[in-house]
Design a protein around this motif. Sequence first.
Motif, PDB file in Angstrom:
ATOM      1  N   PHE A  83     -11.983   4.156  -1.078  1.00  0.00           N
ATOM      2  CA  PHE A  83     -11.108   4.194  -2.251  1.00  0.00           C
ATOM      3  C   PHE A  83      -9.856   5.019  -1.971  1.00  0.00           C
ATOM      4  CE2 PHE A  83      -9.887   6.374  -6.260  1.00  0.00           C
ATOM      5  CZ  PHE A  83      -9.394   5.263  -6.941  1.00  0.00           C
ATOM      6  N   ARG A  84     -10.043   6.158  -1.288  1.00  0.00           N
ATOM      7  CA  ARG A  84      -8.911   7.005  -0.917  1.00  0.00           C
ATOM      8  C   ARG A  84      -7.911   6.235  -0.062  1.00  0.00           C
ATOM      9  NH1 ARG A  84      -9.975  10.585   4.017  1.00  0.00           N
ATOM     10  NH2 ARG A  84      -9.527   8.523   4.863  1.00  0.00           N
ATOM     11  N   ASP A  85      -8.413   5.526   0.943  1.00  0.00           N
ATOM     12  CA  ASP A  85      -7.531   4.770   1.831  1.00  0.00           C
ATOM     13  C   ASP A  85      -6.841   3.625   1.101  1.00  0.00           C
ATOM     14  OD1 ASP A  85      -8.077   6.396   3.956  1.00  0.00           O
ATOM     15  OD2 ASP A  85      -9.561   5.074   4.870  1.00  0.00           O
ATOM     16  N   LEU A  86      -7.581   2.927   0.239  1.00  0.00           N
ATOM     17  CA  LEU A  86      -6.987   1.816  -0.513  1.00  0.00           C
ATOM     18  C   LEU A  86      -5.902   2.320  -1.454  1.00  0.00           C
ATOM     19  CD1 LEU A  86      -7.273  -1.273  -1.020  1.00  0.00           C
ATOM     20  CD2 LEU A  86      -8.746  -0.682  -2.956  1.00  0.00           C
ATOM     21  N   LEU A  87      -6.152   3.444  -2.101  1.00  0.00           N
ATOM     22  CA  LEU A  87      -5.183   4.022  -3.029  1.00  0.00           C
ATOM     23  C   LEU A  87      -3.908   4.444  -2.305  1.00  0.00           C
ATOM     24  CD1 LEU A  87      -4.796   4.860  -6.010  1.00  0.00           C
ATOM     25  CD2 LEU A  87      -5.735   7.092  -5.411  1.00  0.00           C
ATOM     26  N   PHE A  88      -4.066   5.027  -1.132  1.00  0.00           N
ATOM     27  CA  PHE A  88      -2.885   5.490  -0.391  1.00  0.00           C
ATOM     28  C   PHE A  88      -2.096   4.334   0.204  1.00  0.00           C
ATOM     29  CE2 PHE A  88      -0.826   6.876   3.580  1.00  0.00           C
ATOM     30  CZ  PHE A  88       0.022   7.848   3.066  1.00  0.00           C
ATOM     31  N   THR A  89      -2.789   3.409   0.844  1.00  0.00           N
ATOM     32  CA  THR A  89      -2.094   2.345   1.578  1.00  0.00           C
ATOM     33  C   THR A  89      -1.402   1.345   0.665  1.00  0.00           C
ATOM     34  OG1 THR A  89      -4.157   1.049   1.709  1.00  0.00           O
ATOM     35  CG2 THR A  89      -3.645   2.519   3.553  1.00  0.00           C
ATOM     36  N   THR A  90      -2.017   1.021  -0.470  1.00  0.00           N
ATOM     37  CA  THR A  90      -1.461  -0.023  -1.336  1.00  0.00           C
ATOM     38  C   THR A  90      -0.572   0.503  -2.457  1.00  0.00           C
ATOM     39  OG1 THR A  90      -3.426  -0.020  -2.763  1.00  0.00           O
ATOM     40  CG2 THR A  90      -3.417  -1.531  -0.882  1.00  0.00           C
ATOM     41  N   LEU A  91      -0.737   1.780  -2.834  1.00  0.00           N
ATOM     42  CA  LEU A  91       0.037   2.303  -3.965  1.00  0.00           C
ATOM     43  C   LEU A  91       0.785   3.600  -3.653  1.00  0.00           C
ATOM     44  CD1 LEU A  91      -2.449   1.634  -6.928  1.00  0.00           C
ATOM     45  CD2 LEU A  91      -0.424   0.314  -6.287  1.00  0.00           C
ATOM     46  N   ALA A  92       0.055   4.641  -3.244  1.00  0.00           N
ATOM     47  CA  ALA A  92       0.671   5.968  -3.109  1.00  0.00           C
ATOM     48  C   ALA A  92       1.815   5.979  -2.111  1.00  0.00           C
ATOM     49  CB  ALA A  92      -0.390   7.000  -2.726  1.00  0.00           C
ATOM     50  N   PHE A  93       1.598   5.421  -0.925  1.00  0.00           N
ATOM     51  CA  PHE A  93       2.674   5.414   0.075  1.00  0.00           C
ATOM     52  C   PHE A  93       3.818   4.473  -0.295  1.00  0.00           C
ATOM     53  CE2 PHE A  93       4.749   3.648   3.827  1.00  0.00           C
ATOM     54  CZ  PHE A  93       5.202   4.794   4.453  1.00  0.00           C
ATOM     55  N   PRO A  94       3.564   3.199  -0.638  1.00  0.00           N
ATOM     56  CA  PRO A  94       4.685   2.303  -0.952  1.00  0.00           C
ATOM     57  C   PRO A  94       5.500   2.737  -2.161  1.00  0.00           C
ATOM     58  CG  PRO A  94       2.684   1.049  -0.530  1.00  0.00           C
ATOM     59  CD  PRO A  94       2.274   2.487  -0.637  1.00  0.00           C
ATOM     60  N   ALA A 163       0.501  -4.403  -9.214  1.00  0.00           N
ATOM     61  CA  ALA A 163       1.024  -3.146  -9.758  1.00  0.00           C
ATOM     62  C   ALA A 163       2.488  -3.302 -10.148  1.00  0.00           C
ATOM     63  CB  ALA A 163       0.857  -2.025  -8.736  1.00  0.00           C
ATOM     64  N   SER A 164       3.260  -3.984  -9.315  1.00  0.00           N
ATOM     65  CA  SER A 164       4.680  -4.212  -9.604  1.00  0.00           C
ATOM     66  C   SER A 164       4.838  -5.074 -10.854  1.00  0.00           C
ATOM     67  CB  SER A 164       5.365  -4.887  -8.411  1.00  0.00           C
ATOM     68  OG  SER A 164       5.256  -4.106  -7.246  1.00  0.00           O
ATOM     69  N   LEU A 165       4.030  -6.115 -10.950  1.00  0.00           N
ATOM     70  CA  LEU A 165       4.093  -7.009 -12.106  1.00  0.00           C
ATOM     71  C   LEU A 165       3.719  -6.276 -13.387  1.00  0.00           C
ATOM     72  CD1 LEU A 165       4.561  -9.909 -13.084  1.00  0.00           C
ATOM     73  CD2 LEU A 165       2.131 -10.365 -12.652  1.00  0.00           C
ATOM     74  N   TYR A 202      10.421  -6.015  -5.237  1.00  0.00           N
ATOM     75  CA  TYR A 202       9.083  -6.222  -4.687  1.00  0.00           C
ATOM     76  C   TYR A 202       9.137  -6.485  -3.178  1.00  0.00           C
ATOM     77  CZ  TYR A 202       4.709  -8.230  -3.275  1.00  0.00           C
ATOM     78  OH  TYR A 202       3.560  -8.478  -2.577  1.00  0.00           O
ATOM     79  N   ILE A 203      10.111  -7.283  -2.755  1.00  0.00           N
ATOM     80  CA  ILE A 203      10.256  -7.539  -1.315  1.00  0.00           C
ATOM     81  C   ILE A 203      10.498  -6.229  -0.568  1.00  0.00           C
ATOM     82  CG2 ILE A 203      11.729  -8.646   0.430  1.00  0.00           C
ATOM     83  CD1 ILE A 203      12.188 -10.909  -1.582  1.00  0.00           C
ATOM     84  N   PHE A 204      11.303  -5.363  -1.169  1.00  0.00           N
ATOM     85  CA  PHE A 204      11.591  -4.057  -0.582  1.00  0.00           C
ATOM     86  C   PHE A 204      10.314  -3.221  -0.483  1.00  0.00           C
ATOM     87  CE2 PHE A 204      13.975   0.188  -1.164  1.00  0.00           C
ATOM     88  CZ  PHE A 204      14.085   0.353   0.207  1.00  0.00           C
ATOM     89  N   SER A 205       9.541  -3.193  -1.572  1.00  0.00           N
ATOM     90  CA  SER A 205       8.300  -2.409  -1.571  1.00  0.00           C
ATOM     91  C   SER A 205       7.271  -3.008  -0.611  1.00  0.00           C
ATOM     92  CB  SER A 205       7.722  -2.328  -2.988  1.00  0.00           C
ATOM     93  OG  SER A 205       7.417  -3.618  -3.486  1.00  0.00           O
TER      94      SER A 205
END
Length: 283
Positions: A83-94, A163-165, A202-205
Motif C-alpha cells: 500500500f505504501r509503494d502504491l500510494l507513493f508511486t501513483t499519487l504522492a510522487f506524481p 485521481a485526476s478525473l 494529465y499528460i504532464f502528470s
Amino acid sequence: MTRTWTCIYHFLVSSWYIFLNYYISQKGGRDQQKSKIFLNGGQWKYLTLLNLLLQAIFYGVACMEDVLKRIKGEKDIKFMTAFRDLLFTTLAFPISTFVFLSFWILFLYDRELVYPKALDGIFPVWLNHAMHTSILPFTLAEVILRPHCYPQRKKGLTLLALASLAYISRVLWIYSETGTWVYPVFAKLSPVGLTAFFSLSYIFSAGIYLLGEKLNHWKWDCIGTACIFFCWTCGHFDLLAPSHITKKKGRRQEIGLQPIQSFLPAQQWERKDLLQNVLPTHR
C-alpha cells in the motif's frame, strides 16, 4: 540510511505535513481574509492543499510501516508495504512534482493566474514555499532513500487518471454551483481551452509518473517491479522485490533477501529472451 534513521526521517516529515495542515486550517478559521479564500468549496478545493494532506497520509503510512517492520518483520506487513509503494508511486510522487512544476511555471509566467499578489499579505512567504517548493526535495529524497515497487504501468496510469478525473470533476462542480473558478487561470480559458488544459495536465502528470519509474530504476537498478540478484555462491539468479536490494559502492548488498523465485544456474541465462519471459509473470 539505517532503518532507524529512515523511521525517524519519515516521522519528522509526517509531523511537518501534519503541522502545515493544522496551521492552514486553524488560520483559515480565525482570519476573515483567509476565510473568504476558502469560501465556495473550502480549503480542499485547492490541489496544493489536497497534496499536503496526501503527503501527510503517505509519510504517516511510511512511518507506521517502518515501526511495524521492526516489530513484526517484513513477512507480516506485506500489505502495508504494498500500500505504501502504491500510494507513493501513483499519487504522492506524481502529484507533488506536478504541483511544484505547474505552480512555479505559471507563477513565473503570470502569478495572477495562480497566486495573486494579494495573497502575499495573507500567507507568509515561508508558507508559500512550504506548500509549493519544499514538497519536491522531500519527494525526491524518498526516491533516493528506498526502492519502491511500481505496479503495472497500465494500472498505475489508470489510478492516476482516476485521481485526476476526480479532482477535475470537483473543480467543474464547484464552478457549476458557485459560478467561480478555483484558480484564476481557468477563467481565462474557453471550454475548448479548458479541455486542452486538463488533457495536457494529465499528460504532464503521466510523464512525471514515468519519470519516477525511471528514477527508481536508475537508482536501484530495478527491472520493472523486480530486481535480479545473482548469488555467486550457488550460481543462481533470484528475482527479488526492490525493497530487499540496495547498491553500495558499486556492489550489491544483501538485506534480508527473500527471493520471490529462484531460477536456473547462470550458464543457462545466455539468452536474453528467457529473462524477458520470466519478468512479466511477477508484474
